[in-house]
Design a protein around this motif. Sequence first.
Motif, PDB file in Angstrom:
ATOM      1  N   GLU A 153       0.838  -1.194   0.000  1.00 18.40           N
ATOM      2  CA  GLU A 153       0.000   0.000   0.000  1.00 18.40           C
ATOM      3  C   GLU A 153       0.879   1.252   0.000  1.00 18.40           C
ATOM      4  O   GLU A 153       1.760   1.398   0.842  1.00 18.40           O
ATOM      5  CB  GLU A 153      -0.930  -0.009   1.218  1.00 18.40           C
ATOM      6  CG  GLU A 153      -1.854  -1.219   1.263  1.00 18.40           C
ATOM      7  CD  GLU A 153      -2.726  -1.245   2.496  1.00 18.40           C
ATOM      8  OE1 GLU A 153      -2.665  -0.277   3.298  1.00 18.40           O
ATOM      9  OE2 GLU A 153      -3.460  -2.240   2.684  1.00 18.40           O
ATOM     10  N   TRP A 154       0.611   2.142  -0.945  1.00 17.38           N
ATOM     11  CA  TRP A 154       1.373   3.386  -1.090  1.00 17.38           C
ATOM     12  C   TRP A 154       0.752   4.481  -0.238  1.00 17.38           C
ATOM     13  O   TRP A 154      -0.459   4.666  -0.230  1.00 17.38           O
ATOM     14  CB  TRP A 154       1.405   3.797  -2.558  1.00 17.38           C
ATOM     15  CG  TRP A 154       2.009   5.148  -2.807  1.00 17.38           C
ATOM     16  CD1 TRP A 154       1.362   6.319  -3.054  1.00 17.38           C
ATOM     17  CD2 TRP A 154       3.402   5.464  -2.853  1.00 17.38           C
ATOM     18  NE1 TRP A 154       2.250   7.345  -3.245  1.00 17.38           N
ATOM     19  CE2 TRP A 154       3.514   6.846  -3.123  1.00 17.38           C
ATOM     20  CE3 TRP A 154       4.564   4.702  -2.690  1.00 17.38           C
ATOM     21  CZ2 TRP A 154       4.760   7.482  -3.232  1.00 17.38           C
ATOM     22  CZ3 TRP A 154       5.793   5.345  -2.808  1.00 17.38           C
ATOM     23  CH2 TRP A 154       5.876   6.712  -3.074  1.00 17.38           C
ATOM     24  N   ASP A 155       1.587   5.222   0.487  1.00 20.63           N
ATOM     25  CA  ASP A 155       1.136   6.379   1.260  1.00 20.63           C
ATOM     26  C   ASP A 155       1.762   7.626   0.656  1.00 20.63           C
ATOM     27  O   ASP A 155       2.985   7.816   0.728  1.00 20.63           O
ATOM     28  CB  ASP A 155       1.546   6.243   2.732  1.00 20.63           C
ATOM     29  CG  ASP A 155       1.093   7.428   3.550  1.00 20.63           C
ATOM     30  OD1 ASP A 155      -0.120   7.575   3.780  1.00 20.63           O
ATOM     31  OD2 ASP A 155       1.959   8.220   3.965  1.00 20.63           O
ATOM     32  N   GLU A 156       0.929   8.457   0.062  1.00 22.14           N
ATOM     33  CA  GLU A 156       1.445   9.626  -0.649  1.00 22.14           C
ATOM     34  C   GLU A 156       2.052  10.641   0.299  1.00 22.14           C
ATOM     35  O   GLU A 156       3.048  11.298  -0.030  1.00 22.14           O
ATOM     36  CB  GLU A 156       0.310  10.274  -1.454  1.00 22.14           C
ATOM     37  CG  GLU A 156       0.775  11.406  -2.347  1.00 22.14           C
ATOM     38  CD  GLU A 156      -0.349  11.924  -3.221  1.00 22.14           C
ATOM     39  OE1 GLU A 156      -0.080  12.841  -4.021  1.00 22.14           O
ATOM     40  OE2 GLU A 156      -1.478  11.421  -3.102  1.00 22.14           O
ATOM     41  N   ALA A 157       1.471  10.784   1.485  1.00 23.24           N
ATOM     42  CA  ALA A 157       1.959  11.790   2.427  1.00 23.24           C
ATOM     43  C   ALA A 157       3.399  11.531   2.849  1.00 23.24           C
ATOM     44  O   ALA A 157       4.226  12.445   2.897  1.00 23.24           O
ATOM     45  CB  ALA A 157       1.052  11.845   3.648  1.00 23.24           C
ATOM     46  N   SER A 158       3.728  10.278   3.147  1.00 17.62           N
ATOM     47  CA  SER A 158       5.082   9.933   3.602  1.00 17.62           C
ATOM     48  C   SER A 158       5.959   9.412   2.479  1.00 17.62           C
ATOM     49  O   SER A 158       7.155   9.197   2.671  1.00 17.62           O
ATOM     50  CB  SER A 158       5.010   8.884   4.716  1.00 17.62           C
ATOM     51  OG  SER A 158       4.459   7.675   4.217  1.00 17.62           O
ATOM     52  N   GLN A 159       5.353   9.175   1.291  1.00 13.79           N
ATOM     53  CA  GLN A 159       6.080   8.633   0.148  1.00 13.79           C
ATOM     54  C   GLN A 159       6.718   7.285   0.484  1.00 13.79           C
ATOM     55  O   GLN A 159       7.873   7.004   0.147  1.00 13.79           O
ATOM     56  CB  GLN A 159       7.143   9.634  -0.325  1.00 13.79           C
ATOM     57  CG  GLN A 159       6.571  10.985  -0.740  1.00 13.79           C
ATOM     58  CD  GLN A 159       5.886  10.934  -2.098  1.00 13.79           C
ATOM     59  OE1 GLN A 159       6.542  10.825  -3.125  1.00 13.79           O
ATOM     60  NE2 GLN A 159       4.571  11.020  -2.108  1.00 13.79           N
ATOM     61  N   THR A 160       5.970   6.448   1.167  1.00 10.06           N
ATOM     62  CA  THR A 160       6.465   5.137   1.585  1.00 10.06           C
ATOM     63  C   THR A 160       5.412   4.071   1.296  1.00 10.06           C
ATOM     64  O   THR A 160       4.254   4.368   1.020  1.00 10.06           O
ATOM     65  CB  THR A 160       6.797   5.105   3.086  1.00 10.06           C
ATOM     66  OG1 THR A 160       5.608   5.418   3.835  1.00 10.06           O
ATOM     67  CG2 THR A 160       7.903   6.095   3.439  1.00 10.06           C
TER      68      THR A 160
END
Length: 221
Positions: A118-125
Amino acid sequence: MTSVLLSLSALLATSALVAPAAGAAPGADRPAAVPAGWEAVDAGDLARITEESDARRAPLAAPDAALAAEAEPELLAMQSVRNGRFVATEVNYAAPNTGALRARSEEFGGSWESFAFEWDEASQTYTLKSLANNRYVAVEKNFTGSAQNVLRARSTSVGGWERFIMYYNEDLDRWALQSTLNGLFVTMENGYTGSLQYALRARSTEITGSWEEFVLYDLGA
């Protein structure tokens, strides 16, 4: 199954993905620990890999019908380059190692070897969720001895312990994971014995070779 990190359709559902921010993943200012040829995954790279990668099939055991029915393109299987085995979640292990990740399966058999990236755009992780127990994978920084920094699918929510940066080497068609908790790369402990043999641990300061390298299979194809 194809060896891509996420499907293009899943990627397009995420708006305006860009290269990781400097505080999360290296871009032009790559740390010395990341050898030449390894790049942090961003949207453009992923689209190109999706288009250019040849279809790759894992040596499947008896398929899991329930998994096949529910599979989404972002579901992946991980295979260690070091020993050629698939990563499984040890849901039947007793505490404190319940949910430990080990590259021990000779074949892909179903949910035990399946993970949602799962991609998290806020943390770029990225986060990894095991389909075996529906838990997020965490780095056990507070464990001691040979189990320190072992990866376990044990979290019901996501924080700093559960976040990873993904790297891809186009020439090798291989992947590496770096924990944002301690900045170390995930290694498969091929030399361990006992219950933690082939365990995954975030303990390497650099990508040295097959110990830190993985092949990814797209289970949604």
